[in-house]
Design a protein around this motif. Structure first.
Motif: not given
Length: 250
Positions: A72-74, A88-90, A100-103
């Motif tokens: 996750n690039d915040f 985020d695992g994408g 927000v829940v990631g992948v």
């Protein structure tokens, strides 16, 4: 005495009936709690984050990631009062809205998390913070099973969180380590997806980051060394005694 005994029995019955874990709401979803509590300590050993070590939650100037490992690039330009960010695992970078829940990351046979379950590897989380000489606050950190909606490990010190002033200047230098990921084979299975969540407040400088690190093997305490030495001496003594008996029988 009888009243005390009845009160003690009632208390034990209440404790037995109480659930071993509680539910928490993270990202607007319910997750079953856990007894695995993480500890926060100074980074051991200190040093720059290698370019091929996976970052899970970090800013846009993050070094190159391992192939296929997203994060996750915040955006943190020093004006975020708080952050509630899932990993985020994408593949590549992803910018998720707050909370927000990631992948999530899929557990396959060769993944770091799977190796940790098999006792062949271990991991911790390096925390790199940057501030304007005013300490930021780590409110909580969570390791979650996205497939079963369970909490695998948590650092949750309670209201007010924990102040984490910057110790090692520069991006990529860990200031703290989150340790204690005591995983059980029943907690994660092949095909499950796991995810991380970091909550911070008082963010006042450039991007902070959370990345995977190898845990340092604990050094045995003196008492442990003493017990090991006694054990070796005992085995040696038995072997010597048996050898003496065999010599007399010849």
């Amino acid at each position: 005495m009888r009243r005390l005994l009845l009160a003690s029995t009632a208390l034990l019955g209440l404790l037995a009936a109480s659930p071993a874990s509680a539910d928490v709401v993270l990202g607007g979803q319910n997750w079953t709690g856990t007894s695995t509590i993480l500890t926060l300590s100074g980074a051991i050993p200190p040093g720059n984050q290698p370019r091929n070590i996976a970052c899970i939650i970090c800013g846009e100037n993050q070094p190159q990631q391992p192939a296929g490992f997203g994060y996750n690039d915040f955006k943190n330009a020093g004006n975020l009062s708080s952050m509630s960010s899932f990993s985020d695992g994408g593949p590549g970078r992803a910018t998720l809205a707050d909370d927000v829940v990631g992948v999530g990351y899929t557990i396959d046979a060769g993944s770091l998390f799977r190796l940790a379950l098999l006792g062949r590897s271990d991991f911790s989380i390096g925390v790199d913070v940057n501030d304007t000489n005013v300490a930021q606050t780590l409110e909580s950190f969570w390791f979650l099973n996205l497939t079963t909606h369970t909490v695998l490990a948590a650092f949750s010190p309670g209201p007010g969180g924990t102040a984490i002033p910057s110790i090692n200047n520069g991006t990529g230098f860990p200031d703290y380590t989150l340790e204690g990921f005591n995983l059980d084979r029943n907690d994660i299975h092949l095909g499950d997806r796991v995810i991380f969540l970091a909550r911070m407040s008082g963010m006042n400088d450039g991007p902070d980051s959370f990345f995977l690190t190898q845990s340092v093997a604990p050094v045995p305490e003196p008492a442990t060394w003493a017990m090991m030495l006694l054990g070796f001496l005992g085995v040696g003594g038995m072997a010597y005694r048996r050898r003496g008996q065999q010599f007399r029988l010849v």
